[in-house]
Design a protein around this motif. Structure first.
Motif, PDB file in Angstrom:
ATOM      1  N   ALA A  99      32.108  25.707  39.698  1.00 43.08           N
ATOM      2  CA  ALA A  99      33.386  26.156  39.075  1.00 43.08           C
ATOM      3  C   ALA A  99      33.666  27.475  38.669  1.00 43.08           C
ATOM      4  CB  ALA A  99      33.759  25.058  38.033  1.00 43.08           C
ATOM      5  N   ARG A 100      32.400  28.153  38.310  1.00 44.88           N
ATOM      6  CA  ARG A 100      32.672  29.291  37.774  1.00 44.88           C
ATOM      7  C   ARG A 100      32.820  30.470  38.979  1.00 44.88           C
ATOM      8  NH1 ARG A 100      27.167  31.252  36.867  1.00 44.88           N
ATOM      9  NH2 ARG A 100      27.319  31.408  39.149  1.00 44.88           N
ATOM     10  N   ASP A 101      32.115  30.354  39.822  1.00 42.46           N
ATOM     11  CA  ASP A 101      32.050  30.993  40.991  1.00 42.46           C
ATOM     12  C   ASP A 101      33.491  30.874  41.980  1.00 42.46           C
ATOM     13  OD1 ASP A 101      29.601  32.182  40.841  1.00 42.46           O
ATOM     14  OD2 ASP A 101      28.841  31.387  42.784  1.00 42.46           O
ATOM     15  N   GLN A 102      33.941  29.628  41.934  1.00 44.12           N
ATOM     16  CA  GLN A 102      35.397  29.417  42.306  1.00 44.12           C
ATOM     17  C   GLN A 102      36.243  30.101  41.558  1.00 44.12           C
ATOM     18  OE1 GLN A 102      36.015  27.916  45.124  1.00 44.12           O
ATOM     19  NE2 GLN A 102      38.289  27.755  45.219  1.00 44.12           N
ATOM     20  N   ARG A 103      36.584  29.923  40.181  1.00 44.94           N
ATOM     21  CA  ARG A 103      37.273  30.979  39.690  1.00 44.94           C
ATOM     22  C   ARG A 103      37.180  32.700  39.846  1.00 44.94           C
ATOM     23  NH1 ARG A 103      35.365  27.430  35.647  1.00 44.94           N
ATOM     24  NH2 ARG A 103      34.184  28.989  34.679  1.00 44.94           N
ATOM     25  N   GLU A 104      35.943  33.046  39.818  1.00 47.57           N
ATOM     26  CA  GLU A 104      35.759  34.241  40.307  1.00 47.57           C
ATOM     27  C   GLU A 104      36.396  34.682  41.545  1.00 47.57           C
ATOM     28  OE1 GLU A 104      31.635  35.016  39.762  1.00 47.57           O
ATOM     29  OE2 GLU A 104      31.596  34.799  37.586  1.00 47.57           O
ATOM     30  N   LEU A 105      36.067  33.847  42.658  1.00 55.20           N
ATOM     31  CA  LEU A 105      36.319  34.182  43.955  1.00 55.20           C
ATOM     32  C   LEU A 105      38.316  34.192  43.924  1.00 55.20           C
ATOM     33  CD1 LEU A 105      34.293  32.299  46.303  1.00 55.20           C
ATOM     34  CD2 LEU A 105      34.654  34.559  46.258  1.00 55.20           C
ATOM     35  N   GLU A 106      38.827  33.170  43.339  1.00 48.51           N
ATOM     36  CA  GLU A 106      40.065  33.237  43.209  1.00 48.51           C
ATOM     37  C   GLU A 106      40.776  34.423  42.489  1.00 48.51           C
ATOM     38  OE1 GLU A 106      40.921  29.393  41.449  1.00 48.51           O
ATOM     39  OE2 GLU A 106      40.591  28.188  43.239  1.00 48.51           O
ATOM     40  N   ASP A 107      39.967  34.696  41.352  1.00 52.84           N
ATOM     41  CA  ASP A 107      40.683  35.754  40.625  1.00 52.84           C
ATOM     42  C   ASP A 107      40.439  37.212  41.568  1.00 52.84           C
ATOM     43  OD1 ASP A 107      41.098  34.407  38.478  1.00 52.84           O
ATOM     44  OD2 ASP A 107      39.258  34.813  37.298  1.00 52.84           O
ATOM     45  N   GLU A 108      39.460  37.287  42.312  1.00 52.79           N
ATOM     46  CA  GLU A 108      39.279  38.457  42.999  1.00 52.79           C
ATOM     47  C   GLU A 108      40.135  38.560  44.344  1.00 52.79           C
ATOM     48  OE1 GLU A 108      35.707  40.120  45.901  1.00 52.79           O
ATOM     49  OE2 GLU A 108      35.201  38.739  44.546  1.00 52.79           O
ATOM     50  N   MET A 109      40.256  37.370  44.949  1.00 52.40           N
ATOM     51  CA  MET A 109      41.004  37.408  46.241  1.00 52.40           C
ATOM     52  C   MET A 109      42.444  37.024  46.280  1.00 52.40           C
ATOM     53  SD  MET A 109      37.649  35.484  48.377  1.00 52.40           S
ATOM     54  CE  MET A 109      38.266  36.399  49.929  1.00 52.40           C
ATOM     55  N   LEU A 110      42.800  36.377  45.211  1.00 54.65           N
ATOM     56  CA  LEU A 110      44.331  36.035  44.985  1.00 54.65           C
ATOM     57  C   LEU A 110      45.145  36.719  43.858  1.00 54.65           C
ATOM     58  CD1 LEU A 110      44.011  32.131  45.698  1.00 54.65           C
ATOM     59  CD2 LEU A 110      44.695  33.934  47.369  1.00 54.65           C
ATOM     60  N   ALA A 111      44.746  37.869  43.451  1.00 54.72           N
ATOM     61  CA  ALA A 111      44.973  38.431  42.334  1.00 54.72           C
ATOM     62  C   ALA A 111      46.386  38.979  42.518  1.00 54.72           C
ATOM     63  CB  ALA A 111      44.108  39.540  41.492  1.00 54.72           C
ATOM     64  N   THR A 170      49.696  40.458  45.154  1.00 54.32           N
ATOM     65  CA  THR A 170      50.738  39.848  46.066  1.00 54.32           C
ATOM     66  C   THR A 170      50.174  39.615  47.219  1.00 54.32           C
ATOM     67  OG1 THR A 170      51.453  42.280  47.194  1.00 54.32           O
ATOM     68  CG2 THR A 170      52.574  41.434  44.828  1.00 54.32           C
ATOM     69  N   GLU A 171      51.104  38.950  48.111  1.00 57.72           N
ATOM     70  CA  GLU A 171      50.668  38.726  49.618  1.00 57.72           C
ATOM     71  C   GLU A 171      50.514  39.891  50.361  1.00 57.72           C
ATOM     72  OE1 GLU A 171      52.727  36.712  53.391  1.00 57.72           O
ATOM     73  OE2 GLU A 171      53.312  35.912  51.609  1.00 57.72           O
ATOM     74  N   GLN A 172      51.049  40.956  50.061  1.00 58.92           N
ATOM     75  CA  GLN A 172      50.928  42.337  50.886  1.00 58.92           C
ATOM     76  C   GLN A 172      49.381  43.005  50.400  1.00 58.92           C
ATOM     77  OE1 GLN A 172      53.814  41.588  49.310  1.00 58.92           O
ATOM     78  NE2 GLN A 172      54.996  40.930  51.282  1.00 58.92           N
ATOM     79  N   GLU A 173      49.229  42.841  48.994  1.00 59.16           N
ATOM     80  CA  GLU A 173      47.872  43.321  48.551  1.00 59.16           C
ATOM     81  C   GLU A 173      46.738  42.257  49.053  1.00 59.16           C
ATOM     82  OE1 GLU A 173      49.282  45.207  44.235  1.00 59.16           O
ATOM     83  OE2 GLU A 173      48.871  42.948  44.214  1.00 59.16           O
ATOM     84  N   THR A 174      46.992  41.142  49.103  1.00 60.18           N
ATOM     85  CA  THR A 174      45.894  40.248  49.768  1.00 60.18           C
ATOM     86  C   THR A 174      45.724  40.605  50.905  1.00 60.18           C
ATOM     87  OG1 THR A 174      46.519  38.215  48.181  1.00 60.18           O
ATOM     88  CG2 THR A 174      45.200  37.956  50.199  1.00 60.18           C
ATOM     89  N   ALA A 175      46.639  40.725  51.696  1.00 62.17           N
ATOM     90  CA  ALA A 175      46.386  41.265  53.336  1.00 62.17           C
ATOM     91  C   ALA A 175      45.814  42.672  53.444  1.00 62.17           C
ATOM     92  CB  ALA A 175      47.706  41.338  54.038  1.00 62.17           C
ATOM     93  N   ARG A 176      46.073  43.606  52.644  1.00 55.39           N
ATOM     94  CA  ARG A 176      45.438  45.011  52.669  1.00 55.39           C
ATOM     95  C   ARG A 176      43.939  44.859  52.095  1.00 55.39           C
ATOM     96  NH1 ARG A 176      50.406  47.114  50.337  1.00 55.39           N
ATOM     97  NH2 ARG A 176      49.269  46.821  48.315  1.00 55.39           N
ATOM     98  N   ALA A 177      43.703  43.916  51.343  1.00 54.06           N
ATOM     99  CA  ALA A 177      42.160  43.717  50.841  1.00 54.06           C
ATOM    100  C   ALA A 177      41.614  42.996  51.913  1.00 54.06           C
ATOM    101  CB  ALA A 177      42.232  42.941  49.668  1.00 54.06           C
ATOM    102  N   ARG A 178      42.099  41.989  52.808  1.00 53.34           N
ATOM    103  CA  ARG A 178      41.445  41.321  53.748  1.00 53.34           C
ATOM    104  C   ARG A 178      41.269  42.415  54.866  1.00 53.34           C
ATOM    105  NH1 ARG A 178      45.512  38.150  55.258  1.00 53.34           N
ATOM    106  NH2 ARG A 178      44.919  36.414  53.590  1.00 53.34           N
ATOM    107  N   ALA A 179      42.150  43.339  55.105  1.00 51.57           N
ATOM    108  CA  ALA A 179      41.909  44.128  56.063  1.00 51.57           C
ATOM    109  C   ALA A 179      40.788  45.037  55.985  1.00 51.57           C
ATOM    110  CB  ALA A 179      43.271  44.980  56.293  1.00 51.57           C
ATOM    111  N   GLU A 180      40.585  45.658  54.708  1.00 48.77           N
ATOM    112  CA  GLU A 180      39.688  46.203  53.940  1.00 48.77           C
ATOM    113  C   GLU A 180      38.358  45.591  54.445  1.00 48.77           C
ATOM    114  OE1 GLU A 180      40.207  47.663  50.220  1.00 48.77           O
ATOM    115  OE2 GLU A 180      42.163  48.973  50.557  1.00 48.77           O
TER     116      GLU A 180
END
Length: 287
Positions: free
Chosen positions: A139-151, A153-163
């Protein structure tokens, strides 16, 4: 899963790393989609095992490694020879990329089948306290991933995915040129809710594992673990399955377009990496 543990097993790691290119997955999703058999490693990372549990796990893993070295690595080498030959002929088309993805994923069922007893032998011995510890850490790792990867906007998430995608692709292709980078950015923008869907599927699977562990002393436990490992998409949910199918097709097209947009330098870099991996397989011993 602790990738440092996987790095000590070059046959396993090599398959996993190269599948990043051919299967259409980010490295994190790759680990949980195609290496669910690795449950035995990340459980060990998440749970403080007893000495007896560690000794049994090490014996089981050694037997799995011996089988993989003797039975699977020769098949891997033959496939990599074919991949190298296709790469040497020039930019592979989308059908060729799909073919090699299928060849690679054909190794997975036998590995999953062999790994299930290892996972069962470990999981059935967990105490209630260990299961609770596992639940807390997942559960801790799940929260950390969500905080990191969904923090963002949609555009920011796409940019991070591209990086992230560019960084991983460059390990196999070398530095990307501006046209290739633009292709990665467009591909990432088109992924929509992929990150969110993957995270939800990951959480679904972990919840299913914890529910199964509640009955670890019951006769059907081994069969339930086998289902979770071999057919993990079922527990992850239909939205995850649809996303995975689409992403595989999209990644095959992206790889083809990236190689077309690249130069001989990129082709040579990929060919050299495939040859390096093949060499690792060839020199690996099972002792």
């Amino acid at each position: 899963m602790d990738h440092r543990r996987l790095s000590k097993r070059p046959g396993f790691l090599g398959l996993a790393v190269l599948m990043l290119i051919l299967a259409g997955c980010s490295s994190t999703k790759l680990a949980y989609r195609y290496a669910d058999w690795g449950v035995v490693w990340w459980v060990e990372d998440y749970v403080d095992l007893t000495g007896e549990q560690k000794a049994t796990l090490n014996r089981d893993l050694d037997a799995l490694r011996q089988w993989h070295c003797s039975a699977e690595l020769p098949r891997c080498t033959l496939w990599l020879d074919e991949l190298e030959a296709d790469l040497a002929r020039g930019t592979p088309d989308v059908d060729t990329i799909h073919y090699h993805r299928q060849q690679l994923t054909a190794f997975i069922p036998d590995l999953l089948d062999r790994a299930v007893p290892v996972a069962v032998n470990l999981l059935k011995t967990l105490s209630d306290d260990q299961v609770q510890e596992l639940a807390r850490n997942m559960a801790r790792d799940q929260r950390e991933l969500e905080d990191e990867m969904l923090a963002g906007t949609e555009q920011e998430t796409a940019r991070a995915r591209a990086e992230r995608t560019s960084e991983r692709l460059e390990r196999w292709l070398g530095s990307l040129n501006s046209q290739q980078q633009a292709l990665v950015e467009a591909w990432s923008a088109d992924r929509g809710r992929q990150t969110e869907i993957w995270l939800q599927g990951r959480e679904n699977w972990q919840k299913a594992l914890l529910a199964t562990l509640e009955n670890r002393n019951q006769p059907g436990f081994s069969a339930n673990i086998r289902e979770l490992v071999v057919n993990s998409e079922t527990a992850r949910g239909p939205e995850y399955q649809a996303m995975l199918d689409e992403s595989q097709q999209a990644m095959a097209e992206l790889m083809h377009n990236l190689l077309q947009a690249g130069s001989s330098r990129h082709q040579e870099h990929l060919l050299a990496k495939a040859g390096e991996l093949n060499g690792d397989f060839t020199t690996l011993t099972c002792s």
